[in-house]
Design an enzyme around this catalytic site. Structure first.
Site, PDB file in Angstrom:
ATOM      1  N   ASP A  16      -6.388  -8.182 -55.876  1.00 60.18           N
ATOM      2  CA  ASP A  16      -6.872  -9.437 -56.484  1.00 60.18           C
ATOM      3  C   ASP A  16      -5.953  -9.941 -57.597  1.00 60.18           C
ATOM      4  O   ASP A  16      -6.404 -10.606 -58.533  1.00 60.18           O
ATOM      5  CB  ASP A  16      -8.309  -9.280 -57.059  1.00 60.18           C
ATOM      6  CG  ASP A  16      -9.267  -8.724 -56.035  1.00 60.18           C
ATOM      7  OD1 ASP A  16      -9.190  -9.156 -54.871  1.00 60.18           O
ATOM      8  OD2 ASP A  16     -10.077  -7.850 -56.382  1.00 60.18           O
ATOM      9  N   LYS A  19      -1.967 -12.466 -55.245  1.00 58.07           N
ATOM     10  CA  LYS A  19      -0.835 -12.399 -54.293  1.00 58.07           C
ATOM     11  C   LYS A  19      -0.870 -13.573 -53.316  1.00 58.07           C
ATOM     12  O   LYS A  19       0.160 -14.089 -52.929  1.00 58.07           O
ATOM     13  CB  LYS A  19      -0.879 -11.096 -53.474  1.00 58.07           C
ATOM     14  CG  LYS A  19      -0.703  -9.841 -54.288  1.00 58.07           C
ATOM     15  CD  LYS A  19      -0.780  -8.605 -53.424  1.00 58.07           C
ATOM     16  CE  LYS A  19      -2.119  -8.359 -52.792  1.00 58.07           C
ATOM     17  NZ  LYS A  19      -3.231  -8.074 -53.726  1.00 58.07           N
ATOM     18  N   GLY A  43      -8.977 -10.543 -49.409  1.00 60.47           N
ATOM     19  CA  GLY A  43      -9.428 -11.928 -49.457  1.00 60.47           C
ATOM     20  C   GLY A  43      -8.476 -12.714 -50.311  1.00 60.47           C
ATOM     21  O   GLY A  43      -8.384 -12.493 -51.509  1.00 60.47           O
ATOM     22  N   HIS A  44      -7.705 -13.561 -49.683  1.00 57.97           N
ATOM     23  CA  HIS A  44      -6.736 -14.349 -50.442  1.00 57.97           C
ATOM     24  C   HIS A  44      -7.255 -15.775 -50.569  1.00 57.97           C
ATOM     25  O   HIS A  44      -7.428 -16.452 -49.567  1.00 57.97           O
ATOM     26  CB  HIS A  44      -5.385 -14.356 -49.738  1.00 57.97           C
ATOM     27  CG  HIS A  44      -4.678 -13.045 -49.832  1.00 57.97           C
ATOM     28  ND1 HIS A  44      -3.496 -12.778 -49.187  1.00 57.97           N
ATOM     29  CD2 HIS A  44      -4.988 -11.938 -50.520  1.00 57.97           C
ATOM     30  CE1 HIS A  44      -3.122 -11.539 -49.479  1.00 57.97           C
ATOM     31  NE2 HIS A  44      -4.016 -11.010 -50.279  1.00 57.97           N
ATOM     32  N   GLN A 227      -4.530  -5.627 -50.928  1.00 52.89           N
ATOM     33  CA  GLN A 227      -5.022  -4.714 -51.968  1.00 52.89           C
ATOM     34  C   GLN A 227      -3.933  -4.494 -53.030  1.00 52.89           C
ATOM     35  O   GLN A 227      -3.146  -5.400 -53.260  1.00 52.89           O
ATOM     36  CB  GLN A 227      -5.505  -3.383 -51.371  1.00 52.89           C
ATOM     37  CG  GLN A 227      -6.828  -3.508 -50.605  1.00 52.89           C
ATOM     38  CD  GLN A 227      -6.661  -3.964 -49.163  1.00 52.89           C
ATOM     39  OE1 GLN A 227      -5.810  -3.457 -48.453  1.00 52.89           O
ATOM     40  NE2 GLN A 227      -7.467  -4.903 -48.731  1.00 52.89           N
ATOM     41  N   GLY A 419      -2.667 -21.071 -63.218  1.00 53.58           N
ATOM     42  CA  GLY A 419      -3.785 -21.772 -62.581  1.00 53.58           C
ATOM     43  C   GLY A 419      -3.730 -21.540 -61.092  1.00 53.58           C
ATOM     44  O   GLY A 419      -2.716 -21.053 -60.568  1.00 53.58           O
TER      45      GLY A 419
END
Ligand code: IMP
Length: 449
Positions: A16, A19, A43-44, A227, A419
Protein backbone atom coordinates in the site's frame (compact mmCIF):
# COMPACT_ATOMS: atom_id res chain seq x y z
CA UNK A 1 20.01 -3.48 -31.48
CA UNK A 2 20.56 -2.72 -27.78
CA UNK A 3 18.37 -4.40 -25.20
CA UNK A 4 15.33 -2.61 -23.79
CA UNK A 5 15.73 -1.04 -20.38
CA UNK A 6 14.08 -2.68 -17.39
CA UNK A 7 13.13 -1.61 -13.87
CA UNK A 8 11.49 -3.36 -10.95
CA UNK A 9 9.03 -1.39 -8.82
CA UNK A 10 8.88 -2.83 -5.33
CA UNK A 11 7.08 -1.92 -2.12
CA UNK A 12 9.65 -0.98 0.53
CA UNK A 13 7.27 -1.44 3.49
CA UNK A 14 4.12 -3.57 4.13
CA UNK A 15 2.40 -2.85 0.84
CA UNK A 16 0.00 0.00 0.00
CA UNK A 17 2.92 2.38 -0.56
CA UNK A 18 1.26 3.84 -3.65
CA UNK A 19 3.03 1.59 -6.19
CA UNK A 20 -0.05 1.62 -8.41
CA UNK A 21 0.11 5.33 -8.96
CA UNK A 22 3.87 5.27 -9.50
CA UNK A 23 3.63 2.42 -12.04
CA UNK A 24 0.84 4.34 -13.75
CA UNK A 25 2.93 7.54 -13.96
CA UNK A 26 6.07 5.71 -15.13
CA UNK A 27 4.22 3.48 -17.60
CA UNK A 28 4.50 6.37 -20.05
CA UNK A 29 8.22 5.52 -20.25
CA UNK A 30 7.81 1.75 -20.70
CA UNK A 31 6.42 -0.51 -23.44
CA UNK A 32 5.32 -3.32 -21.12
CA UNK A 33 4.30 -3.60 -17.47
CA UNK A 34 4.51 -7.10 -15.94
CA UNK A 35 3.09 -8.28 -12.59
CA UNK A 36 5.23 -10.98 -10.99
CA UNK A 37 3.73 -12.07 -7.66
CA UNK A 38 0.61 -12.18 -5.51
CA UNK A 39 -2.91 -12.28 -6.84
CA UNK A 40 -6.11 -10.31 -6.35
CA UNK A 41 -5.04 -9.64 -2.75
CA UNK A 42 -3.27 -6.58 -4.16
CA UNK A 43 -5.31 -3.47 -4.68
CA UNK A 44 -3.91 -0.63 -6.70
CA UNK A 45 -6.02 2.49 -6.68
CA UNK A 46 -5.33 4.78 -9.61
CA UNK A 47 -7.07 8.06 -10.29
CA UNK A 48 -7.17 9.23 -13.89
CA UNK A 49 -9.03 12.39 -14.88
CA UNK A 50 -10.82 12.21 -11.54
CA UNK A 51 -12.01 8.63 -12.19
CA UNK A 52 -11.07 5.99 -9.60
CA UNK A 53 -9.87 2.53 -10.74
CA UNK A 54 -9.05 -0.29 -8.33
CA UNK A 55 -6.91 -2.86 -10.12
CA UNK A 56 -6.35 -6.12 -8.31
CA UNK A 57 -4.82 -8.43 -10.90
CA UNK A 58 -4.36 -6.50 -14.10
CA UNK A 59 -1.13 -4.45 -14.12
CA UNK A 60 -1.58 -0.68 -13.96
CA UNK A 61 0.07 -0.31 -17.39
CA UNK A 62 -3.24 -1.33 -18.97
CA UNK A 63 -4.54 2.17 -18.34
CA UNK A 64 -1.87 3.70 -20.57
CA UNK A 65 -2.46 3.59 -24.29
CA UNK A 66 0.30 1.76 -26.15
CA UNK A 67 1.55 -0.04 -23.05
CA UNK A 68 1.14 -3.83 -22.97
CA UNK A 69 0.42 -5.65 -19.72
CA UNK A 70 1.56 -9.08 -18.59
CA UNK A 71 0.46 -11.27 -15.68
CA UNK A 72 3.52 -13.42 -15.04
CA UNK A 73 3.89 -17.03 -13.95
CA UNK A 74 4.56 -15.99 -10.33
CA UNK A 75 1.04 -14.63 -9.93
CA UNK A 76 -1.84 -16.80 -8.68
CA UNK A 77 -4.83 -16.12 -10.87
CA UNK A 78 -8.49 -16.30 -9.88
CA UNK A 79 -10.09 -16.59 -13.35
CA UNK A 80 -13.46 -15.29 -12.15
CA UNK A 81 -11.89 -12.22 -10.51
CA UNK A 82 -9.73 -11.69 -13.60
CA UNK A 83 -12.69 -11.79 -16.00
CA UNK A 84 -14.69 -9.45 -13.77
CA UNK A 85 -11.85 -6.94 -13.78
CA UNK A 86 -11.41 -7.24 -17.54
CA UNK A 87 -15.11 -6.66 -18.08
CA UNK A 88 -15.09 -3.53 -15.83
CA UNK A 89 -12.07 -2.20 -17.75
CA UNK A 90 -13.80 -2.82 -21.11
CA UNK A 91 -16.89 -1.01 -19.83
CA UNK A 92 -14.68 1.94 -18.87
CA UNK A 93 -13.35 2.05 -22.45
CA UNK A 94 -9.90 0.65 -21.59
CA UNK A 95 -8.35 -1.46 -24.37
CA UNK A 96 -7.61 -4.86 -22.88
CA UNK A 97 -8.04 -7.23 -25.83
CA UNK A 98 -4.72 -7.78 -27.62
CA UNK A 99 -3.03 -5.67 -24.94
CA UNK A 100 -3.12 -7.95 -21.92
CA UNK A 101 -1.35 -11.33 -21.61
CA UNK A 102 -1.57 -14.05 -18.96
CA UNK A 103 1.17 -16.60 -18.36
CA UNK A 104 0.26 -20.17 -19.24
CA UNK A 105 2.35 -21.20 -16.20
CA UNK A 106 0.54 -19.06 -13.60
CA UNK A 107 -1.30 -21.09 -10.97
CA UNK A 108 -5.07 -20.92 -10.62
CA UNK A 109 -7.07 -20.08 -7.48
CA UNK A 110 -10.15 -22.28 -7.13
CA UNK A 111 -13.09 -21.99 -4.70
CA UNK A 112 -11.69 -24.64 -2.34
CA UNK A 113 -8.65 -22.44 -1.75
CA UNK A 114 -10.93 -19.75 -0.35
CA UNK A 115 -12.94 -22.30 1.62
CA UNK A 116 -9.80 -23.71 3.29
CA UNK A 117 -8.38 -20.27 4.00
CA UNK A 118 -11.54 -18.85 5.55
CA UNK A 119 -12.02 -21.91 7.72
CA UNK A 120 -8.38 -22.19 8.81
CA UNK A 121 -7.97 -18.48 9.64
CA UNK A 122 -10.78 -18.82 12.17
CA UNK A 123 -9.82 -22.26 13.51
CA UNK A 124 -8.92 -22.47 17.22
CA UNK A 125 -5.20 -22.68 17.91
CA UNK A 126 -4.14 -21.22 14.53
CA UNK A 127 -1.99 -18.08 14.36
CA UNK A 128 -4.31 -15.50 12.81
CA UNK A 129 -2.56 -13.74 9.90
CA UNK A 130 -5.43 -11.43 8.94
CA UNK A 131 -5.29 -12.47 5.28
CA UNK A 132 -7.37 -10.93 2.51
CA UNK A 133 -9.37 -14.24 2.35
CA UNK A 134 -8.84 -14.57 -1.40
CA UNK A 135 -7.36 -18.08 -1.30
CA UNK A 136 -3.86 -16.79 -2.08
CA UNK A 137 -1.98 -18.85 0.54
CA UNK A 138 -3.71 -22.20 -0.15
CA UNK A 139 -3.15 -21.75 -3.90
CA UNK A 140 0.60 -21.19 -3.38
CA UNK A 141 0.58 -24.19 -1.00
CA UNK A 142 -0.81 -26.37 -3.80
CA UNK A 143 1.80 -24.97 -6.19
CA UNK A 144 4.65 -25.84 -3.82
CA UNK A 145 2.98 -29.19 -3.06
CA UNK A 146 2.97 -29.98 -6.82
CA UNK A 147 -0.76 -30.49 -6.90
CA UNK A 148 -1.77 -27.09 -8.30
CA UNK A 149 -3.68 -26.30 -11.48
CA UNK A 150 -1.89 -24.00 -13.91
CA UNK A 151 -3.58 -21.74 -16.47
CA UNK A 152 -2.46 -24.07 -19.25
CA UNK A 153 -4.19 -26.96 -17.43
CA UNK A 154 -7.35 -24.90 -17.02
CA UNK A 155 -7.54 -24.61 -20.82
CA UNK A 156 -7.52 -28.42 -21.18
CA UNK A 157 -11.11 -29.29 -20.21
CA UNK A 158 -10.48 -33.02 -19.67
CA UNK A 159 -7.64 -32.25 -17.34
CA UNK A 160 -9.69 -29.54 -15.63
CA UNK A 161 -12.60 -31.92 -14.97
CA UNK A 162 -10.34 -34.59 -13.49
CA UNK A 163 -8.43 -32.05 -11.43
CA UNK A 164 -11.58 -30.51 -9.94
CA UNK A 165 -13.08 -33.93 -9.12
CA UNK A 166 -9.94 -35.16 -7.36
CA UNK A 167 -9.18 -31.87 -5.62
CA UNK A 168 -12.77 -31.41 -4.40
CA UNK A 169 -12.84 -34.93 -2.98
CA UNK A 170 -9.63 -34.28 -1.06
CA UNK A 171 -10.31 -30.68 -0.01
CA UNK A 172 -13.89 -31.41 1.07
CA UNK A 173 -12.62 -34.24 3.28
CA UNK A 174 -9.91 -32.04 4.82
CA UNK A 175 -12.23 -29.07 5.32
CA UNK A 176 -14.92 -31.25 6.87
CA UNK A 177 -12.53 -33.12 9.16
CA UNK A 178 -10.63 -30.04 10.33
CA UNK A 179 -13.16 -27.25 10.17
CA UNK A 180 -16.55 -28.92 9.73
CA UNK A 181 -17.05 -26.99 6.46
CA UNK A 182 -19.88 -27.70 4.01
CA UNK A 183 -18.62 -29.60 0.92
CA UNK A 184 -18.23 -27.87 -2.47
CA UNK A 185 -19.98 -29.28 -5.54
CA UNK A 186 -17.42 -30.46 -8.14
CA UNK A 187 -19.88 -30.49 -11.10
CA UNK A 188 -20.98 -26.92 -10.52
CA UNK A 189 -17.40 -25.82 -10.11
CA UNK A 190 -16.38 -27.55 -13.33
CA UNK A 191 -19.10 -25.90 -15.40
CA UNK A 192 -18.26 -22.42 -14.03
CA UNK A 193 -14.53 -22.86 -14.62
CA UNK A 194 -14.95 -24.48 -18.07
CA UNK A 195 -16.87 -21.37 -19.09
CA UNK A 196 -14.13 -19.15 -17.60
CA UNK A 197 -11.53 -21.22 -19.46
CA UNK A 198 -13.05 -20.26 -22.85
CA UNK A 199 -13.11 -16.59 -21.93
CA UNK A 200 -9.57 -16.62 -20.54
CA UNK A 201 -7.98 -18.50 -23.50
CA UNK A 202 -7.42 -15.46 -25.78
CA UNK A 203 -5.25 -13.81 -23.12
CA UNK A 204 -2.98 -16.81 -22.48
CA UNK A 205 0.54 -17.27 -23.87
CA UNK A 206 4.11 -18.04 -22.83
CA UNK A 207 4.78 -14.66 -21.26
CA UNK A 208 8.46 -15.48 -20.52
CA UNK A 209 9.01 -15.74 -24.29
CA UNK A 210 7.01 -12.55 -24.88
CA UNK A 211 9.03 -10.58 -22.30
CA UNK A 212 12.48 -11.88 -23.26
CA UNK A 213 11.80 -11.25 -26.96
CA UNK A 214 10.51 -7.77 -26.24
CA UNK A 215 13.63 -6.89 -24.20
CA UNK A 216 15.91 -8.33 -26.90
CA UNK A 217 14.05 -6.22 -29.47
CA UNK A 218 14.80 -3.06 -27.49
CA UNK A 219 11.43 -2.64 -25.73
CA UNK A 220 11.45 -1.39 -22.15
CA UNK A 221 9.80 -3.43 -19.41
CA UNK A 222 8.69 -2.41 -15.93
CA UNK A 223 8.10 -5.19 -13.38
CA UNK A 224 5.27 -4.25 -11.05
CA UNK A 225 5.60 -5.62 -7.52
CA UNK A 226 2.62 -6.38 -5.32
CA UNK A 227 2.47 -6.14 -1.51
CA UNK A 228 5.79 -5.08 0.04
CA UNK A 229 9.18 -6.21 1.33
CA UNK A 230 8.00 -6.87 4.89
CA UNK A 231 5.22 -9.14 3.55
CA UNK A 232 7.67 -11.25 1.52
CA UNK A 233 7.44 -14.96 2.37
CA UNK A 234 11.23 -15.21 3.00
CA UNK A 235 12.30 -11.73 4.06
CA UNK A 236 9.20 -10.35 5.76
CA UNK A 237 7.83 -10.59 9.30
CA UNK A 238 7.11 -14.34 9.03
CA UNK A 239 4.56 -15.81 9.62
CA UNK A 240 2.67 -12.50 9.21
CA UNK A 241 3.45 -12.31 5.50
CA UNK A 242 1.86 -13.14 2.19
CA UNK A 243 2.73 -16.39 0.40
CA UNK A 244 4.85 -15.09 -2.47
CA UNK A 245 8.16 -13.34 -3.17
CA UNK A 246 7.12 -9.70 -3.02
CA UNK A 247 10.75 -8.49 -3.12
CA UNK A 248 12.70 -7.65 -6.28
CA UNK A 249 14.04 -11.21 -6.65
CA UNK A 250 10.45 -12.32 -7.22
CA UNK A 251 10.43 -10.43 -10.52
CA UNK A 252 12.99 -12.81 -11.96
CA UNK A 253 11.28 -15.98 -10.75
CA UNK A 254 7.80 -14.67 -11.38
CA UNK A 255 8.32 -13.71 -15.03
CA UNK A 256 11.15 -15.88 -16.39
CA UNK A 257 13.39 -12.90 -17.21
CA UNK A 258 16.95 -13.54 -16.01
CA UNK A 259 18.65 -11.37 -13.34
CA UNK A 260 21.24 -10.10 -15.80
CA UNK A 261 18.46 -8.36 -17.73
CA UNK A 262 17.43 -6.16 -14.77
CA UNK A 263 18.78 -2.62 -14.84
CA UNK A 264 17.35 -0.96 -11.77
CA UNK A 265 15.18 -1.43 -8.71
CA UNK A 266 12.85 1.34 -7.61
CA UNK A 267 11.64 1.06 -3.99
CA UNK A 268 8.43 2.85 -3.09
CA UNK A 269 7.95 4.08 0.50
CA UNK A 270 5.35 6.26 2.13
CA UNK A 271 6.62 9.31 4.07
CA UNK A 272 5.29 7.36 7.08
CA UNK A 273 4.30 3.68 7.52
CA UNK A 274 1.15 1.57 7.40
CA UNK A 275 0.24 -2.08 7.75
CA UNK A 276 -2.99 -4.09 7.31
CA UNK A 277 -3.58 -7.42 8.98
CA UNK A 278 -1.80 -8.88 11.98
CA UNK A 279 1.92 -8.85 12.80
CA UNK A 280 4.68 -6.69 14.23
CA UNK A 281 4.86 -2.99 13.44
CA UNK A 282 7.51 -1.27 15.61
CA UNK A 283 6.58 2.38 14.87
CA UNK A 284 2.81 1.87 15.12
CA UNK A 285 0.84 4.74 16.66
CA UNK A 286 -2.00 3.85 19.00
CA UNK A 287 -3.09 7.39 19.82
CA UNK A 288 -5.01 10.18 18.10
CA UNK A 289 -1.98 10.88 15.85
CA UNK A 290 -2.52 7.45 14.27
CA UNK A 291 -6.18 8.36 13.68
CA UNK A 292 -5.17 11.71 12.21
CA UNK A 293 -2.78 10.08 9.70
CA UNK A 294 -5.38 7.40 8.83
CA UNK A 295 -7.99 10.07 8.14
CA UNK A 296 -5.75 12.46 6.18
CA UNK A 297 -4.10 9.63 4.25
CA UNK A 298 -7.40 7.77 3.69
CA UNK A 299 -5.69 4.68 5.04
CA UNK A 300 -8.31 2.00 4.44
CA UNK A 301 -7.53 -1.20 2.48
CA UNK A 302 -8.34 -1.00 -1.25
CA UNK A 303 -9.31 -4.71 -1.30
CA UNK A 304 -10.91 -5.35 2.09
CA UNK A 305 -11.75 -1.82 3.29
CA UNK A 306 -10.01 -2.59 6.61
CA UNK A 307 -8.55 0.44 8.46
CA UNK A 308 -4.78 0.40 8.05
CA UNK A 309 -2.57 0.59 11.11
CA UNK A 310 -0.47 3.80 10.90
CA UNK A 311 2.92 4.78 12.29
CA UNK A 312 6.08 6.83 11.75
CA UNK A 313 8.64 6.16 9.04
CA UNK A 314 10.97 3.31 9.98
CA UNK A 315 14.50 3.82 8.64
CA UNK A 316 15.98 0.52 9.91
CA UNK A 317 13.30 -1.25 7.85
CA UNK A 318 13.92 1.00 4.87
CA UNK A 319 17.63 0.15 5.00
CA UNK A 320 16.77 -3.56 5.28
CA UNK A 321 14.43 -3.26 2.32
CA UNK A 322 17.20 -1.48 0.36
CA UNK A 323 19.59 -4.35 1.11
CA UNK A 324 17.15 -7.15 0.24
CA UNK A 325 15.90 -5.51 -2.95
CA UNK A 326 19.15 -3.90 -4.08
CA UNK A 327 17.20 -0.66 -4.36
CA UNK A 328 18.81 1.94 -6.60
CA UNK A 329 16.06 4.57 -6.53
CA UNK A 330 13.54 5.56 -3.88
CA UNK A 331 10.12 7.02 -4.45
CA UNK A 332 8.50 8.75 -1.46
CA UNK A 333 4.71 8.93 -1.55
CA UNK A 334 2.02 10.70 0.48
CA UNK A 335 4.32 13.48 1.67
CA UNK A 336 1.28 15.78 1.80
CA UNK A 337 -0.30 13.65 4.56
CA UNK A 338 2.31 15.10 6.96
CA UNK A 339 1.71 18.72 5.86
CA UNK A 340 -0.05 19.84 9.05
CA UNK A 341 2.38 18.40 11.59
CA UNK A 342 4.63 20.66 13.66
CA UNK A 343 7.08 17.84 14.35
CA UNK A 344 7.66 14.50 12.63
CA UNK A 345 9.36 11.70 14.57
CA UNK A 346 11.32 9.20 12.44
CA UNK A 347 12.63 5.89 13.72
CA UNK A 348 16.41 5.86 13.19
CA UNK A 349 17.39 2.71 15.08
CA UNK A 350 16.19 -0.31 17.04
CA UNK A 351 17.01 -1.53 20.54
CA UNK A 352 16.29 -5.16 21.42
CA UNK A 353 16.55 -6.13 25.11
CA UNK A 354 17.99 -2.67 25.75
CA UNK A 355 20.83 -3.07 23.20
CA UNK A 356 21.06 -1.18 19.95
CA UNK A 357 21.11 -3.42 16.90
CA UNK A 358 21.71 -2.79 13.22
CA UNK A 359 20.00 -6.04 12.28
CA UNK A 360 16.35 -6.80 11.73
CA UNK A 361 15.38 -9.68 14.02
CA UNK A 362 14.14 -12.90 12.46
CA UNK A 363 12.55 -14.23 15.65
CA UNK A 364 8.91 -13.35 16.17
CA UNK A 365 9.63 -13.06 19.92
CA UNK A 366 12.22 -10.30 19.31
CA UNK A 367 9.91 -8.23 17.13
CA UNK A 368 7.71 -7.54 20.12
CA UNK A 369 10.72 -6.41 22.17
CA UNK A 370 11.87 -3.78 19.68
CA UNK A 371 12.20 -0.30 21.15
CA UNK A 372 12.39 2.40 18.50
CA UNK A 373 14.95 5.20 18.73
CA UNK A 374 13.39 8.35 17.29
CA UNK A 375 14.76 11.55 15.83
CA UNK A 376 12.25 14.38 15.62
CA UNK A 377 12.30 16.39 12.42
CA UNK A 378 10.62 19.80 12.12
CA UNK A 379 7.39 19.81 10.12
CA UNK A 380 6.65 22.34 7.34
CA UNK A 381 3.02 23.20 8.12
CA UNK A 382 2.39 24.29 4.52
CA UNK A 383 0.31 22.47 1.89
CA UNK A 384 2.47 20.51 -0.54
CA UNK A 385 -0.32 18.89 -2.57
CA UNK A 386 -0.03 19.89 -6.19
CA UNK A 387 3.61 21.06 -6.02
CA UNK A 388 5.37 19.61 -9.05
CA UNK A 389 9.00 20.69 -8.58
CA UNK A 390 11.33 19.61 -5.78
CA UNK A 391 12.70 23.14 -5.54
CA UNK A 392 9.20 24.48 -4.74
CA UNK A 393 8.80 22.26 -1.68
CA UNK A 394 9.08 23.98 1.73
CA UNK A 395 12.62 23.85 3.14
CA UNK A 396 11.65 21.54 6.02
CA UNK A 397 10.04 19.10 3.57
CA UNK A 398 13.23 19.06 1.45
CA UNK A 399 15.25 18.45 4.61
CA UNK A 400 12.92 15.60 5.61
CA UNK A 401 13.43 13.99 2.19
CA UNK A 402 17.22 14.52 2.26
CA UNK A 403 17.36 12.88 5.66
CA UNK A 404 15.44 9.84 4.33
CA UNK A 405 17.79 9.62 1.35
CA UNK A 406 20.90 9.91 3.55
CA UNK A 407 19.68 7.23 5.96
CA UNK A 408 18.17 4.80 3.47
CA UNK A 409 21.36 2.85 2.82
CA UNK A 410 22.44 4.10 -0.60
CA UNK A 411 19.37 4.63 -2.77
CA UNK A 412 18.66 8.06 -4.24
CA UNK A 413 15.28 9.76 -4.21
CA UNK A 414 13.93 9.85 -7.74
CA UNK A 415 10.30 10.85 -7.28
CA UNK A 416 8.01 12.33 -4.65
CA UNK A 417 4.24 12.11 -4.69
CA UNK A 418 1.98 14.63 -2.97
CA UNK A 419 -1.46 13.44 -4.02
CA UNK A 420 -3.29 10.61 -5.77
CA UNK A 421 -3.48 12.19 -9.26
CA UNK A 422 -0.97 11.59 -12.05
CA UNK A 423 0.08 15.24 -12.03
CA UNK A 424 0.65 15.36 -8.26
CA UNK A 425 4.13 13.93 -8.72
CA UNK A 426 7.61 15.39 -8.97
CA UNK A 427 10.84 13.95 -10.35
CA UNK A 428 14.41 14.78 -9.45
CA UNK A 429 16.25 16.03 -12.56
CA UNK A 430 18.59 13.06 -12.52
CA UNK A 431 15.79 10.48 -12.32
CA UNK A 432 13.77 12.24 -14.97
CA UNK A 433 16.76 12.20 -17.34
CA UNK A 434 17.42 8.54 -16.61
CA UNK A 435 13.83 7.48 -17.19
CA UNK A 436 14.13 9.01 -20.64
CA UNK A 437 17.58 7.64 -21.35
CA UNK A 438 18.95 4.29 -22.42
CA UNK A 439 19.92 1.35 -20.27
CA UNK A 440 23.54 2.30 -19.60
CA UNK A 441 22.55 5.16 -17.34
CA UNK A 442 19.80 3.41 -15.37
CA UNK A 443 21.45 2.54 -12.08
CA UNK A 444 22.95 5.25 -9.81
CA UNK A 445 24.15 2.54 -7.41
CA UNK A 446 26.30 1.09 -10.21
CA UNK A 447 27.63 4.51 -11.12
CA UNK A 448 28.66 5.32 -7.59
CA UNK A 449 30.45 2.07 -6.82
P1 IMP B 1 -2.78 -12.78 1.95
O1 IMP B 1 -1.86 -12.20 0.95
O2 IMP B 1 -4.23 -12.59 1.61
O3 IMP B 1 -2.44 -14.23 2.25
O4 IMP B 1 -2.59 -12.00 3.34
C1 IMP B 1 -1.39 -12.09 4.10
C2 IMP B 1 -1.03 -10.75 4.73
O5 IMP B 1 -0.64 -9.85 3.70
C3 IMP B 1 -2.19 -10.07 5.46
O6 IMP B 1 -1.66 -9.36 6.57
C4 IMP B 1 -2.72 -9.08 4.45
O7 IMP B 1 -3.38 -7.99 5.05
C5 IMP B 1 -1.43 -8.67 3.76
N1 IMP B 1 -1.64 -8.19 2.38
C6 IMP B 1 -1.87 -8.95 1.29
N2 IMP B 1 -1.98 -8.17 0.20
C7 IMP B 1 -1.78 -6.91 0.61
C8 IMP B 1 -1.71 -5.65 -0.07
O8 IMP B 1 -1.85 -5.53 -1.29
N3 IMP B 1 -1.47 -4.56 0.72
C9 IMP B 1 -1.27 -4.66 2.05
N4 IMP B 1 -1.31 -5.81 2.72
C10 IMP B 1 -1.56 -6.93 2.01
Amino acid sequence: MSKGRTAIIVGAQWGDEGKGKIVDVLSEKFSIVARYAGGHNAGHTVIINGKRFVLQLVPCGVLREGCRSVIGNGVVLDPIAFLKEVSALRDAGVKVDGNLFVSNRAHVILPYHRMIELASENAPGRVKIGTTSRGIGPSYEDKAGRRGLRVTDLLDLNLLKKHIENACREKNMIAHALFNSEPLDADRMYSEYADASHKLAPFVCDTAVLLNRAIADGHSVMFEGAQGTMLDIDHGTYPFVTSSSATSGGAVIGTGVGPTAIDSVIGVSKAYCTRVGEGPFPTELFDSMGDQIRKKGNEFGAVTGRPRRCGWLDLPLLRYSGMINGTSWLVVTKLDVLDELAEIPVCVGFKVNGRETGEIPAEASCWNKIECIYKTMPGWRTPTQGITAMSKLPKAAREYLSFIEQESGGARIGMVSTGPGRDETMFTDEFSELMNSDVDAMSPAQERS
